[in-house]
Scaffold this active site. Structure first.
Site, PDB file in Angstrom:
ATOM      1  N   THR A   7      51.494  99.354 121.158  1.00 38.02           N
ATOM      2  CA  THR A   7      52.310 100.113 122.109  1.00 38.02           C
ATOM      3  C   THR A   7      52.107  99.597 123.531  1.00 38.02           C
ATOM      4  O   THR A   7      52.952  99.824 124.397  1.00 38.02           O
ATOM      5  CB  THR A   7      51.939 101.612 122.075  1.00 38.02           C
ATOM      6  OG1 THR A   7      50.511 101.714 122.034  1.00 38.02           O
ATOM      7  CG2 THR A   7      52.537 102.306 120.876  1.00 38.02           C
ATOM      8  N   ASP A   8      50.986  98.901 123.781  1.00 37.00           N
ATOM      9  CA  ASP A   8      50.671  98.555 125.176  1.00 37.00           C
ATOM     10  C   ASP A   8      51.715  97.646 125.820  1.00 37.00           C
ATOM     11  O   ASP A   8      52.168  97.895 126.932  1.00 37.00           O
ATOM     12  CB  ASP A   8      49.242  97.994 125.333  1.00 37.00           C
ATOM     13  CG  ASP A   8      48.911  96.772 124.507  1.00 37.00           C
ATOM     14  OD1 ASP A   8      49.757  96.338 123.693  1.00 37.00           O
ATOM     15  OD2 ASP A   8      47.795  96.233 124.678  1.00 37.00           O
ATOM     16  N   GLY A  62      36.777  87.934 115.467  1.00 37.52           N
ATOM     17  CA  GLY A  62      37.898  88.047 114.521  1.00 37.52           C
ATOM     18  C   GLY A  62      37.926  89.371 113.789  1.00 37.52           C
ATOM     19  O   GLY A  62      38.586  89.497 112.758  1.00 37.52           O
ATOM     20  N   LEU A  92      37.949  93.728 117.247  1.00 36.24           N
ATOM     21  CA  LEU A  92      37.191  94.554 118.194  1.00 36.24           C
ATOM     22  C   LEU A  92      37.200  93.941 119.595  1.00 36.24           C
ATOM     23  O   LEU A  92      36.417  94.310 120.460  1.00 36.24           O
ATOM     24  CB  LEU A  92      35.753  94.743 117.692  1.00 36.24           C
ATOM     25  CG  LEU A  92      35.646  95.343 116.291  1.00 36.24           C
ATOM     26  CD1 LEU A  92      34.188  95.467 115.863  1.00 36.24           C
ATOM     27  CD2 LEU A  92      36.331  96.713 116.225  1.00 36.24           C
ATOM     28  N   SER A 124      37.184  88.628 122.446  1.00 38.55           N
ATOM     29  CA  SER A 124      37.701  87.711 123.470  1.00 38.55           C
ATOM     30  C   SER A 124      37.937  88.447 124.794  1.00 38.55           C
ATOM     31  O   SER A 124      37.603  87.929 125.864  1.00 38.55           O
ATOM     32  CB  SER A 124      38.951  86.991 122.993  1.00 38.55           C
ATOM     33  OG  SER A 124      39.978  87.909 122.732  1.00 38.55           O
ATOM     34  N   ASP A 182      43.027  95.857 125.658  1.00 38.14           N
ATOM     35  CA  ASP A 182      41.665  95.430 125.340  1.00 38.14           C
ATOM     36  C   ASP A 182      40.838  95.231 126.604  1.00 38.14           C
ATOM     37  O   ASP A 182      39.684  95.670 126.693  1.00 38.14           O
ATOM     38  CB  ASP A 182      41.688  94.124 124.536  1.00 38.14           C
ATOM     39  CG  ASP A 182      42.514  94.254 123.271  1.00 38.14           C
ATOM     40  OD1 ASP A 182      42.838  95.393 122.892  1.00 38.14           O
ATOM     41  OD2 ASP A 182      42.832  93.217 122.678  1.00 38.14           O
ATOM     42  N   TYR A 211      51.725  87.959 116.221  1.00 39.40           N
ATOM     43  CA  TYR A 211      51.620  88.879 117.358  1.00 39.40           C
ATOM     44  C   TYR A 211      52.736  88.573 118.361  1.00 39.40           C
ATOM     45  O   TYR A 211      53.473  89.467 118.788  1.00 39.40           O
ATOM     46  CB  TYR A 211      50.241  88.732 118.021  1.00 39.40           C
ATOM     47  CG  TYR A 211      50.006  89.726 119.132  1.00 39.40           C
ATOM     48  CD1 TYR A 211      49.414  90.950 118.871  1.00 39.40           C
ATOM     49  CD2 TYR A 211      50.398  89.448 120.438  1.00 39.40           C
ATOM     50  CE1 TYR A 211      49.211  91.873 119.885  1.00 39.40           C
ATOM     51  CE2 TYR A 211      50.201  90.356 121.453  1.00 39.40           C
ATOM     52  CZ  TYR A 211      49.599  91.568 121.180  1.00 39.40           C
ATOM     53  OH  TYR A 211      49.410  92.477 122.187  1.00 39.40           O
TER      54      TYR A 211
HETATM   55  C1  GLA Z   1      45.590  93.075 120.368  1.00 38.77           C
HETATM   56  C2  GLA Z   1      46.075  92.896 121.801  1.00 38.77           C
HETATM   57  C3  GLA Z   1      46.296  94.253 122.485  1.00 38.77           C
HETATM   58  C4  GLA Z   1      47.140  95.177 121.627  1.00 38.77           C
HETATM   59  C5  GLA Z   1      46.636  95.203 120.191  1.00 38.77           C
HETATM   60  C6  GLA Z   1      47.547  95.969 119.279  1.00 38.77           C
HETATM   61  O1  GLA Z   1      44.302  93.634 120.357  1.00 38.77           O
HETATM   62  O2  GLA Z   1      45.164  92.136 122.551  1.00 38.77           O
HETATM   63  O3  GLA Z   1      46.873  94.064 123.754  1.00 38.77           O
HETATM   64  O4  GLA Z   1      48.491  94.824 121.692  1.00 38.77           O
HETATM   65  O5  GLA Z   1      46.472  93.899 119.651  1.00 38.77           O
HETATM   66  O6  GLA Z   1      47.566  97.304 119.631  1.00 38.77           O
END
Ligand code: GLA
Length: 385
Positions: A33-34, A118, A121, A124, A168, A218
């Site tokens: 959603t971000d 990986g 969590l 990176s 993140d 992604y």
């Molecule tokens: C990764 C991305 C985040 C977010 C998530 C999914 O962790 O770095 O910005 O989009 O996937 O919610």
């Protein structure tokens, strides 16, 4: 960790370093959603990346990663993506700071940590955040956390090639003990929501798989969301992101045109709603209600957004009929990594033994389980472990 990393640093580079840490994150709800300007509900955890760092008199940048047993050297006049992956999360930050007019001198940096790589969590992001925080301190750049977060995010875009959202980096920098962060990714307003889970433990099951389509898929999901917006915009010009979109708009303008894009967008619109509900559940301490939203989220990620995988689905499905599990779902970008589970205290041991055994039987892979606590964000590291 502080004692060990200091000793490793001194053995390799000499001199007395400063030590900083930045945590990994879980996300309670609000996945993908971000970057749609929506809401997320992450929390920083008790697994961190640590750096030991000191300034140099020249422009050399000496890096060493204990995990990989590998060094990398460059200089501040020559910051560009390396063929090795791990230095890029550090160099990408230096590059962003330079591009924003900050003067970064040479430095020695040793990096270590206990966030599994990986595993979804955000190891990176934790690297980017600890590096930007450390450079901000040693070169007195005067940046606030709110200024650091988007620079760390941009470093990931440019040097790691993943068009990630802000969640993140924000979670790593802004984490607060025993709280989740409800972040509005459009306004960047945030609120700390207490996570009281008496009677339950937060357990991560690491599938120990990371399918390598993760970053390409992604980026594809991001552009599929953009395609949905383009279809709606023709009729509703004020719509900028899926945040502004309603189910009716999707029915009217996306569903008849493209079924796949419709599914993707529907998941995001529903997930945004769920985050708001989840905050209410947490405020009431209703872990059961939160848990059923987590299962709904997983369903959406699996069938509509299609970012799960069979190993992760196995782990979530395993818990479904267990009444000691309030909720479970995949966490992070997808295609592997961890599931997050709210499990009754007394049931953790038995469930972990059973799921580990059956996961191994099903996939041939070893499962790793971690109990996590919610912790403060990036900062100097004081504890000597
Ligand atoms: C990764 C991305 C985040 C977010 C998530 C999914 O962790 O770095 O910005 O989009 O996937 O919610």
């Amino acid at each position: 960790m502080r004692g060990k990393i200091t000793a490793d640093f001194i053995a390799r580079f000499g001199g007395q370093p400063l030590i900083f840490r930045s945590p990994g994150r879980i996300n309670i709800l609000g996945e993908h959603t971000d970057y749609n300007d929506g809401f997320v509900l992450p929390a920083a955890i008790d697994k961190c990346i640590y750096v030991a760092i000191s300034k140099r008199a020249d422009g050399k940048v000496n890096l060493y990663a204990t995990d990989f047993n590998e060094g990398f050297t460059t200089d501040t006049g020559n910051i560009r993506p390396a063929s090795l992956q791990w230095p890029n999360y550090i160099l990408g930050v230096v590059d962003q700071l330079q591009k924003h007019g900050h003067t970064i001198g040479g430095f020695n940096l040793l990096i270590d940590g206990d966030i599994p790589i990986g595993a979804g969590l955000s190891s990176s992001a934790a690297v980017e955040c600890v590096v930007i925080y450390a450079l901000n301190e040693i070169f007195a750049l005067g940046l606030s956390r709110m200024q650091m977060a988007p620079l760390a995010q941009k470093a990931e875009h440019v040097f790691a090639g993943v068009n990630c959202g802000i969640m993140d980096q924000f979670a790593s920098l802004f984490g607060k003990k025993d709280h989740a962060i409800k972040l509005d990714c459009r306004s960047m307003e945030y609120e700390y929501v207490p996570v009281k889970h008496e009677g339950y433990k937060i357990i991560l099951f690491n599938s120990n798989v990371k399918h390598n389509l993760a970053s390409s898929e992604y980026n594809t999901r991001r552009s599929q969301c953009e395609s949905g917006i383009a279809m709606i915009k023709q009729f509703h010009p004020s719509v900028k992101k899926l945040r502004d979109v309603t189910m009716n708009m999707l029915h009217d303008h996306v569903e008849p045109v493209d079924g796949l894009i419709y599914k993707r967008c529907r998941y995001v619109v529903e997930e945004n709603e769920r985050v708001l509900g989840a905050c209410e559940d947490l405020k009431k301490g209703d872990i059961k209600a939160l848990g059923s939203k987590m299962y709904e989220t997983h369903r959406g990620l699996r069938f509509d957004y299609e970012v799960s995988c069979k190993e992760i689905d196995f782990l979530v499905d395993y818990t479904r009929s267990n009444e000691d599990v309030a909720g479970a779902r995949m966490v992070g970008g997808g295609f592997g990594g961890c599931t997050i589970n709210f499990i009754k205290d007394h049931a953790v041991e038995k469930l972990t033994a059973g799921i580990s055994r059956d996961y191994k039987k099903e996939t041939g892979l070893r499962l790793t389980a971690y109990e996590v606590s919610l912790e403060d964000g990036t900062g100097p590291c004081m504890t000597v472990l």
